[in-house]
Design an enzyme around this catalytic site. Structure first.
Site, PDB file in Angstrom:
ATOM      1  N   SER A 140      26.581  -7.984 -16.401  1.00  0.00           N
ATOM      2  CA  SER A 140      27.457  -8.857 -17.020  1.00  0.00           C
ATOM      3  C   SER A 140      28.829  -8.132 -16.631  1.00  0.00           C
ATOM      4  CB  SER A 140      27.399  -8.609 -18.540  1.00  0.00           C
ATOM      5  OG  SER A 140      28.407  -9.520 -19.419  1.00  0.00           O
TER       6      SER A 140
ATOM      7  N   HIS B 276      26.168 -13.076 -16.257  1.00  0.00           N
ATOM      8  CA  HIS B 276      26.985 -13.857 -17.228  1.00  0.00           C
ATOM      9  C   HIS B 276      28.374 -14.258 -16.243  1.00  0.00           C
ATOM     10  CE1 HIS B 276      25.140 -11.279 -20.612  1.00  0.00           C
ATOM     11  NE2 HIS B 276      24.488 -12.155 -20.205  1.00  0.00           N
TER      12      HIS B 276
ATOM     13  N   ASP C 179      22.622  -8.036 -24.152  1.00  0.00           N
ATOM     14  CA  ASP C 179      21.610  -8.709 -23.350  1.00  0.00           C
ATOM     15  C   ASP C 179      20.955  -7.887 -22.413  1.00  0.00           C
ATOM     16  OD1 ASP C 179      20.389 -11.324 -22.748  1.00  0.00           O
ATOM     17  OD2 ASP C 179      22.104 -11.849 -21.518  1.00  0.00           O
TER      18      ASP C 179
END
Lengths: 269, 189
Positions: B13, B40, B133
């Site tokens: 991310s 992401h 995540d």
């Protein structure tokens, strides 16, 4: 995560008891959705889950509602709507009557988006938008034309990004936390239940929109659905799919020509 | 000892793009496995990320669509606004369902799906990020016999994601960028 053989037994049970065939759904996604419901509803054994589905029709409806994906928004992917507005809608203008089919319309956000495009092009009065889904409860929502007011900021931004120049809020009336869209739009819509897996063609259309539905199907079922769309499109009619969907793995691709790299295909034979 | 691998999956991310751009060009070719990148990204429909990675590495980058064929020697990047799943060892599929960990694509979703399909033939790397995540996915990969690697948090621009994974799973390796490259080049085949 549930086992493959458990998923297979669920597919068989649902088909035997209710005639609904998940057999050609994409396994990876279906397994995730079924597992999510299984966990969410707190079953401790898979046979309890199966028994509940088999013996309780209301629960079966819940399964269909939860397993099918109903994520949608108005003017989703604005660049797609810009192409629709600037290149496809003007071609529809030459027709005496415009028939549009939203296959897998979910809660109807894209149907209302399309109605707005047709209205702004001066075509809504001679258009009819057929909107279908397998899921009866999303169709009830779609029919009402009522969406959460908190979504209007995003939808208004999407609308403008797609080339809309009107005041987006003129299309609905706000009341507490809901936005009710004008009946002038919904008057031109017909909602009904239709299953792309097993139902046949029911009319001829100038434009079919089926966005982010085929991703949940395997290649065999995708081919069936593309054939169904082929049967349901007028010659030189258009088929619009989701931003990552393609007809290239299906049998019917020789009957369509793609509009540049857009997810819009024209039926040429 | 070399380890058989069909898929190298990398999740990241905030702060992971630079790491990817440092690591990917150093992978020695040819590679007998596919590389899938799940990061992401903004909810736009452009291909800037794919194009940037393609510019930096000799490994071909393929745009992912529904049912894209997965083949060794190619990099696949999860598109924005869809979860990336594995239908079988040769087929990717996409899913537009709810966000997971506020993310779509979600790293957990892709890691879990890859774990169930590739079992022991999977190597997963979790990079920098500001979100939890990836950790659940790492747990599933371990249960299924795959290899899990986490970027050493001190070397990550945003250490939260690798730290969270270290605290809540038991990764096989905690590596710097160089160690990741070395592992990929010398250990997996």
């Amino acid at each position: 995560m549930i086992e493959d053989k458990e998923l297979d037994s669920l597919i068989n049970e649902v088909f035997e008891h209710y005639g609904f065939d998940f057999g050609n759904y994409s396994k990876a996604s279906l397994k995730r959705r079924v597992d999510r419901l299984y966990q969410l509803d707190g079953f401790s054994h898979f046979y309890e889950f199966l028994y509940r589905i088999r013996s309780d029709e209301e629960y079966y409806k819940r399964l269909i509602e939860e397993v099918t994906v109903n994520v949608t928004e108005m003017f989703r992917d604005p660049s797609f709507y810009a192409v629709l507005r600037n290149e496809i809608v003007p071609l529809l203008a030459t027709k005496p009557f415009v028939r549009v089919w939203h296959a897998g319309c979910s809660t109807g956000e894209e149907v209302f988006s399309m109605a707005i495009l047709l209205k702004e092009a001066g075509l809504l009065h001679k258009a009819l938008l057929y909107a279908t889904d397998i899921n009866a409860s999303v169709l009830e929502t779609a029919k009402k034309g009522v969406f959460p007011l908190r979504m209007m900021k995003l939808y208004s931004e999407n609308y403008m990004a797609s080339g809309g120049t009107e005041d987006f809020s003129s299309y609905y009336s706000a009341n507490f936390n809901i936005a009710k869209f004008n009946t002038e739009l919904s008057d031109k819509m017909v909602f009904s239940q239709h299953n792309l897996v097993s139902d046949t063609s029911f009319n001829e259309f100038d434009l079919i929109l089926c966005r982010n539905v085929l991703i949940y199907f395997d290649n065999n079922l995708q081919s069936r659905v593309i054939q169904l769309f082929d049967d349901s499109l007028s010659l030189l009619g258009f088929l619009a799919l989701g931003s990552k969907e393609t007809i290239k793995y299906t049998g019917g691709s020789n009957k369509f020509v793609q509009l540049r790299k857009e997810k819009i295909w024209k039926k040429i034979k | 000892m070399r380890r058989r691998c069909k898929l190298l999956i990398i999740g990241g991310s905030a702060g992971s793009l630079q790491v990817l751009i440092n690591i990917l060009p150093k992978i020695v070719l040819p590679i007998p496995f596919a590389i899938v990148v799940v990061v992401h990204r903004k909810n736009t429909y452009d291909t800037i990320l794919e194009d940037l990675i393609a510019l930096k590495t000799m490994i071909p980058v393929e745009y992912v669509e529904d049912k894209t064929v997965l083949a060794p020697g190619i990099i696949y990047v999860a598109p924005s606004d869809y979860h990336l799943l594995f239908e079988d060892k040769n087929t990717l599929s996409l899913d537009g369902s709810e966000k997971v960990n506020y993310s779509r694509p979600s790293i957990d979703v892709s890691f879990e799906s890859a774990a169930l399909i590739f079992k022991q033939e999977l190597v997963a790397i979790l990079l920098s990020g500001a979100n939890a995540d990836g950790t659940k996915g790492m747990q599933t990969i371990q249960e299924e016999g795959g290899v899990t690697i986490v970027q050493r948090p001190e070397t990550a621009e945003i250490p939260y994601m690798p730290e969270y994974a270290i605290q809540n799973s038991n990764p096989d390796f905690i590596f710097t960028e160089d160690e990741i490259v070395n592992f990929v080049n010398s250990t997996i085949q």
